[in-house]
Structures are given as C-alpha cells and as structure tokens.
Motif scaffolding. Structure first.
Motif, short mmCIF file in Angstrom:
data_model
loop_
_atom_site.label_atom_id
_atom_site.label_comp_id
_atom_site.label_asym_id
_atom_site.label_seq_id
_atom_site.Cartn_x
_atom_site.Cartn_y
_atom_site.Cartn_z
N PHE A 10 0.86 -1.18 0.00
CA PHE A 10 0.00 0.00 0.00
C PHE A 10 0.90 1.24 0.00
O PHE A 10 1.81 1.36 0.82
CB PHE A 10 -0.90 0.00 1.23
CG PHE A 10 -1.82 1.19 1.33
CD1 PHE A 10 -2.47 1.72 0.21
CD2 PHE A 10 -2.05 1.80 2.56
CE1 PHE A 10 -3.32 2.80 0.31
CE2 PHE A 10 -2.90 2.89 2.67
CZ PHE A 10 -3.53 3.40 1.55
N TYR A 11 0.66 2.15 -0.94
CA TYR A 11 1.50 3.34 -1.07
C TYR A 11 0.63 4.53 -1.43
O TYR A 11 -0.42 4.42 -2.06
CB TYR A 11 2.58 3.13 -2.14
CG TYR A 11 2.08 2.38 -3.36
CD1 TYR A 11 1.42 3.04 -4.39
CD2 TYR A 11 2.23 1.00 -3.46
CE1 TYR A 11 0.93 2.36 -5.49
CE2 TYR A 11 1.76 0.31 -4.56
CZ TYR A 11 1.10 0.99 -5.57
OH TYR A 11 0.62 0.31 -6.65
N VAL A 12 1.09 5.68 -1.01
CA VAL A 12 0.41 6.96 -1.27
C VAL A 12 1.49 7.98 -1.60
O VAL A 12 2.53 8.03 -0.94
CB VAL A 12 -0.42 7.43 -0.06
CG1 VAL A 12 -1.09 8.78 -0.35
CG2 VAL A 12 -1.46 6.39 0.32
N SER A 13 1.26 8.79 -2.63
CA SER A 13 2.26 9.78 -3.04
C SER A 13 1.59 10.86 -3.87
O SER A 13 0.49 10.67 -4.38
CB SER A 13 3.36 9.09 -3.86
OG SER A 13 4.28 10.02 -4.38
N THR A 14 2.28 11.98 -3.99
CA THR A 14 1.87 12.94 -5.00
C THR A 14 2.19 12.33 -6.36
O THR A 14 3.28 11.78 -6.56
CB THR A 14 2.64 14.26 -4.85
OG1 THR A 14 2.49 14.74 -3.52
CG2 THR A 14 2.11 15.31 -5.82
N ALA A 15 1.24 12.37 -7.27
CA ALA A 15 1.45 11.77 -8.59
C ALA A 15 2.65 12.44 -9.27
O ALA A 15 2.75 13.67 -9.30
CB ALA A 15 0.20 11.91 -9.44
N LYS A 16 3.52 11.64 -9.82
CA LYS A 16 4.76 12.14 -10.42
C LYS A 16 4.56 12.60 -11.86
O LYS A 16 5.25 13.51 -12.33
CB LYS A 16 5.81 11.03 -10.37
CG LYS A 16 7.22 11.43 -10.73
CD LYS A 16 8.16 10.26 -10.50
CE LYS A 16 9.60 10.64 -10.79
NZ LYS A 16 10.52 9.51 -10.54
N PHE A 17 3.60 12.00 -12.56
CA PHE A 17 3.44 12.29 -13.98
C PHE A 17 2.06 12.82 -14.36
O PHE A 17 1.83 13.10 -15.53
CB PHE A 17 3.72 11.02 -14.80
CG PHE A 17 5.11 10.49 -14.67
CD1 PHE A 17 6.17 11.09 -15.33
CD2 PHE A 17 5.38 9.39 -13.87
CE1 PHE A 17 7.46 10.60 -15.21
CE2 PHE A 17 6.66 8.88 -13.75
CZ PHE A 17 7.71 9.50 -14.41
N LEU A 18 1.14 12.94 -13.41
CA LEU A 18 -0.22 13.38 -13.72
C LEU A 18 -0.57 14.63 -12.92
O LEU A 18 -0.30 14.71 -11.72
CB LEU A 18 -1.24 12.28 -13.41
CG LEU A 18 -1.19 11.02 -14.28
CD1 LEU A 18 -2.26 10.04 -13.81
CD2 LEU A 18 -1.39 11.36 -15.75
#
Length: 461
Positions: A14-22
C-alpha cells in the motif's frame, strides 16, 4: 513461511504519493508529463498536483489505483475498503499489508484498524526494495492510462472521477484470466495461481473522521529533479490525452506570432562534454568546480536534463576545449588533450571526433632505448592538420587490451627517441594535475614539436 497444502500468505503493498506524472489543468483537464517536473515549476504551467493511492499484489504486476485532489485527501481506510471490495485482482483482504514508515506515521491508527479485520500491518525497512519498486511502477503506469473518460471534463472533480474510471478499467484488464502475451512463463504461472485464489470478503473498516497527515514525504521524488526546462502542451489524438512535453513547440503547434527563431546547426555540446568527461584525468567534481558550477548541475547538463547559464557554459566549453565548427554546424572537441582510457564508449567516441572520423594513424609510443613507463601506455593520436592528443591507458586493465578496437586506424607500437618519450610522460603528468592544465599543457607540447612530431607518426602529404 508457506506450508505445503495451505494457501500462501497474501501480501499487498500500500502506497500513497503525489502523482509524479499526472496533474490537473483548468483548460486541458488531466495532463501527463513525459519528464518529471517539480511541483513549484508545475504551478507555472497552471498545473495542480494530484494524490495517487495504490495497492499492488506483492511480486506481481497486479495493481489497483485511485486518485484525489491534494486538498481532498481520502482516508486510508476508505481507500483500502473500496479496493478490497471492488478490485477483483486483489482477491479481497490480504494477510499482510506492507507500507513505508512515513505512511504509517501519517495515520497512527492504521495498525489497530487493520488488526480489527485480521490484517498485519508491516513497515518496510530501509533495505526493502519491493515496496518502493511497486510505487515507482505505479507512478509510471499512471501516465499511460487510456483516457477513455477524460476528454471534455476539465473541471477538477469531473476530471479526477474520469481518471479513476480509467484506472479501474486498467485494473480489470490486468486481472483477467488467461495469457497476457508475456514471454516469462514463470510470471504467467504465478499470476494465474494468484487469480485462482478464492475471494476473501472485505470486513467493514471504520472510516468516519479518520484523516491522515500530509508531509514532504508525499513528493520526495522531486528532490532529485533538475531545474525546469522549456515545455509545451500537446494533444495526443492516439490516446485522447494532453501531454506537457519538454522542449520548444514545433512550428505547427505555434501561432504565427509565437514562432521561436530556429538556430542554425546542432547543439551537441552536452554530448561532446559527456564523452570528454568520461575520459578526463580529473574527476567530474573537480571539473564542475573549475567551471564554477556544481557536480549536480554538470551531471544534469551532460545528461541533457537541463541547460547551463551562458557564462558557465562558456567556461565549461573553454575548459574542455569544445568549439563550434561552422562547417559542420555542430560542436567538436578541438583539444588537444591528455585522455585516460576508462570508459570504452566515451573513448571510442572522442578518438573518432578528434581524429576527424579516422583521418589519423594513432600508435602507441615506446622509447627506442631504455625502459617504458611501468604503469601507463601512451597512445599518440596525430590527426592531420591538428596538434596531437595523447591517450593514457593503464597497464593490465581490460580496456587497454581493447585499444586496437576502440581507437580507429590503430597502427600498433612505434619507437620514438628517449627525450621525446620522457617529454610525453612528464607532459601527461602535468596535464593531469588540474582540469585547467590539460589543454594548456598539450598546446605547449604541440608547440615544442610543431615541426618534429610528424616524424613520429604517418601524415598525409
């Protein structure tokens, strides 16, 4: 440990992040970037960041993604419950849910919430490679989601909803039974075994009022990005999406008044600098300092991720002896140099360039009398109409055995007078002391033998 005859432990990442490409754009809706961009630079293009939430089956290319606006974060338990209820490829609840420490600290209640439904929350240690790999793979896959629902939905809420539908369809496609056309039979078998597991019904998880704390960890990926470069928007009719591409917009994409002037020639200075630095006697950190820039800026420049300001670039070109050849319409290594045989591709490229594509007869020089240097072999590259350069090759190194293949028109060994040989050795020693000394010492060497060094190596009449 998995016991024969029993079902294997089910594990999800399970991971959460600011989208890198969108990103979201008020006019274009969801926009994908081809090359990562810092969030601050994205704002200059009116792009708003999104949050990506994902679950990946450990060790398999089966993932489920969803998205939200940064200021409309979804509680972790709500994300998980939705995924386990609706994503067939996840096969319901896992035994183990693996997260990184930042995510666990962002919602301290997550451990107890998972324990209530029989799931063990495990925090990946610093050496864990699989969880970060799942996140990187999800980030990259997100930009290639087919935009079936995106066109005509520029508003933030509608655009994110359409993006989530695209992600759901992508998951359904990846979770279908049957061959995926992969040549990896073992992977195909493991996917089929996973999809053959019975669904585990999802128990209810409390989600009311459970928020999580955002922080710099969400966008840690941007810390290693170079400064921004020119970019432009382009609609892709193939996938119905809008991209933010690096570079200057092609003429057909510009209005008549927006056309940028086209410079004559080909700016290959970064390419030439990269090959030279790969053969330079001094380490890149010293070269960067001599050019009054940082190692990171230099690395970004030679990898063509960013440009240098005009004064820094002039200093670097002067230091490395790079000049613009108007006849060829491109940059060239003018030299002359003392180079070290270190990287085969860089050596082959530079030797071809400084010999004018092979218009030289390079040879290893040895003393006609006396002993040769026990540590280094010296190859003189005597190009027609240009001062000579010297390649130093460490004795016994694998690359040294490859010199006849890497240096075009290599002519083998040629004896020279002992005074000339000693001068070559001492010149190379001085040239290697600092980045600035290299070209200077070799120019002095060429002047000392302006009429004589043609006797050492064949030159055309």
């Amino acid at each position: 440990m998995n016991i024969p005859g029993q079902q294997p432990k089910r594990e999800h990442h399970f991971y959460v992040s600011t989208a890198k490409f969108l990103f979201h754009h008020p006019e274009h809706g969801i926009v994908a970037v081809r090359d990562p961009i810092r969030l601050g630079d994205a704002e200059q293009h009116a792009l708003s960041p999104l949050i990506i939430y994902g679950l990946t089956v450990a060790g398999l290319p089966i993932r489920w993604l969803t998205f939200s606006a940064v200021n409309q974060r979804i509680p972790f338990c709500e994300v998980l419950q939705t995924a386990w209820k609706t994503a067939e490829g996840l096969r319901g609840l896992p035994d183990i849910l693996r997260v990184n420490r930042h995510l666990a600290q962002a919602d301290p209640a997550l451990v107890a919430d998972m324990a209530r439904v029989g799931i063990q929350l495990k925090i990946a240690d610093a050496k864990d490679k699989w969880l970060p790999a799942s996140l990187r793979s999800a980030q990259d896959a997100a930009r290639w989601l087919l935009r079936r629902h995106g066109p005509g939905t520029p508003s933030l809420t509608e655009a994110i909803y359409a993006l989530c539908l695209d992600a759901r369809e992508d998951h359904e496609h990846s979770s279908r039974r049957g061959s995926r056309g992969s040549s990896n039979r073992d992977l195909e078998d493991r996917i089929e075994q996973w999809l053959s597991l019975p669904m585990r019904p999802s128990a209810s998880i409390p989600v009311e009022g459970t928020d999580w704390k955002a922080g710099p960890w969400l966008s840690s990926w941007e810390s290693s990005l170079p400064p921004d470069r020119p970019r432009y928007f382009r609609h892709d009719s193939l996938d119905n999406g809008t991209w933010l591409l690096s570079g200057s917009a092609p003429a057909e994409d510009c209005g008549e008044d927006d056309l940028a002037p086209i410079e004559y020639g080909y700016d290959n200075a970064a390419e030439v600098a990269k090959s030279l630095i790969g053969c330079w006697p001094n380490p890149p950190k010293e070269i960067a300092a001599a050019a009054d820039t940082t190692l990171r800026q230099l690395q970004w420049f030679i990898s063509e991720q960013t440009t240098l300001d005009r004064s820094t670039r002039f200093r670097l070109e002067g230091l490395l002896g790079i000049e613009y050849d108007e006849a060829q319409g491109s940059y060239t290594p003018a030299g002359p140099y003392v180079l070290i045989a270190q990287k085969p591709h860089a050596l082959e490229d530079i030797c071809q360039k400084i010999s004018g594509g092979g218009d030289a007869c390079p040879c290893e020089i040895v003393p006609a009398q006396g002993s040769a240097d026990p540590s280094w072999r010296y190859v003189l590259i005597n190009a027609y109409g240009s001062p000579p350069s010297i390649v130093m090759a460490p004795r016994g190194a694998p690359i040294t055995d490859r010199l006849p293949d890497l240096i075009l028109n290599y002519e083998g060994v040629r004896p020279v007078s002992l005074p000339l040989y000693k001068d070559v050795v001492s010149t190379c020693a001085r040239a290697c002391q600092t980045p600035e000394a290299n070209v200077r010492e070799m120019k002095d060497f060429a002047r000392r033998y302006e009429q004589k060094w043609a006797d050492c190596v064949w030159l055309p009449d």
